[in-house]
Design a protein around this motif. Sequence first.
Motif, mmCIF file in Angstrom:
data_model
loop_
_atom_site.group_PDB
_atom_site.id
_atom_site.type_symbol
_atom_site.label_atom_id
_atom_site.label_comp_id
_atom_site.label_asym_id
_atom_site.label_seq_id
_atom_site.Cartn_x
_atom_site.Cartn_y
_atom_site.Cartn_z
ATOM 1 N N THR A 88 5.179 -5.138 2.354
ATOM 2 C CA THR A 88 4.242 -4.649 2.271
ATOM 3 C C THR A 88 5.425 -3.769 0.672
ATOM 4 O O THR A 88 4.680 -2.826 0.197
ATOM 5 C CB THR A 88 3.850 -3.029 2.727
ATOM 6 O OG1 THR A 88 5.613 -2.828 3.453
ATOM 7 C CG2 THR A 88 3.316 -3.604 4.405
ATOM 8 N N LYS B 85 -1.680 3.197 7.007
ATOM 9 C CA LYS B 85 -0.662 1.523 6.703
ATOM 10 C C LYS B 85 -0.603 1.803 8.169
ATOM 11 O O LYS B 85 0.291 0.573 8.555
ATOM 12 C CB LYS B 85 0.316 2.118 5.856
ATOM 13 C CG LYS B 85 1.819 1.373 5.493
ATOM 14 C CD LYS B 85 2.467 1.554 4.045
ATOM 15 C CE LYS B 85 3.983 0.079 4.696
ATOM 16 N NZ LYS B 85 4.047 0.965 3.261
ATOM 17 N N THR C 141 0.693 -1.556 0.324
ATOM 18 C CA THR C 141 -0.153 -0.373 0.357
ATOM 19 C C THR C 141 0.688 0.574 0.301
ATOM 20 O O THR C 141 2.051 1.583 0.238
ATOM 21 C CB THR C 141 -1.081 0.089 0.751
ATOM 22 O OG1 THR C 141 -1.694 1.265 1.473
ATOM 23 C CG2 THR C 141 -0.444 0.103 2.647
#
Length: 344
Positions: A234, A213, A205
């Motif tokens: 991530t 996040k 993200t």
Amino acid sequence: MNSKTQKVLLISGIVFPEIGGPATYVHNLQKELRRKGFTVDLISYNAFTRKLPIGIRHLALWLQLLVKGLFYDQMWAFDVFSAGVPAYFAAKILKKNFLVRIGGDSLWEAYIARTEEMILLSDFYKEKRQYTLKEKLMSWSIRQVVSGADAVVFSTQWMYDIWKQPYQICKDSVYIIENAYVPYDLRNENNNQVVEGQKIFVCPTRETFFKNKKMLIEVFEQLSKPNDDIALDTKPLSHKEHIRRIKASYAVVIPSLSEVSPNLLLDAMSVGIPYIMTKDSGYAYRFPGCGILVDPRSREDLKHAMTKILDPQIYISLKERAKHVRINRTYADVTLDFEHNFLK
């Protein structure tokens, strides 16, 4: 007028090969329309105009569109603010048919990024907000675009239901055209990314407030102390490598405050991987029994969902449902929807 003689000008804030849903969407739509014999061109901000201040860069694109738009019958914008505003006002002057596709809510994103308030998109327009001058201009501009467009395209009914009243959208101008999704066929590939004994949660993200996040990382750090076999990935990857990563993962996590039509969920379903996702989404109830929905404003709710999915019995049940999901909607399907609705 014969439909194939109609000339269409596509306007987008970003273009392929830049990374982003609108860039990929417009690139593939243009390719499919050309394959069908339509005259289609694409215009966007260039390297210089993109660096200009907001408003000035809109003016620069508007001036370009006033010239280029003369040679086209229809103007289609694929972003309501950065592309839609200059395209709409150019189309009005040139008396061209104008379509705008709504992929997200730039006003909501700007507001919560500034205030850092945990407001869901579905709640955003339910009460009056104290906007800055920039946000007031955004609100006014968006209202002009969607209320005056000949066609307004949404990817989900959920998003239309949120916007229809605050932006006074005429029901007759609204079309729901779902996003394309063509899964990679990885069935014959060796899945050598699997790390034995490790449960990897995937959440690639952006560093944007609405993506939430920070909360995810904090919750994950708490859970990883008693669960040393879990990991959070991530990293941004190319789409194909990203799909391989998901196939090798334990679950995907979409902790955003809100998501209109998250591609990450479709990616997970294409390879039968369960999810944890915000309940505030146009896709929240699309794949029941394949994942866990959470209130993204609640740290405890997110922690509870991640703890729950680590339970072997619950996980096996979710994965069994997920692996039987079948999704496949090509850009040819999307283009056919545009052709039938707007190029008759």
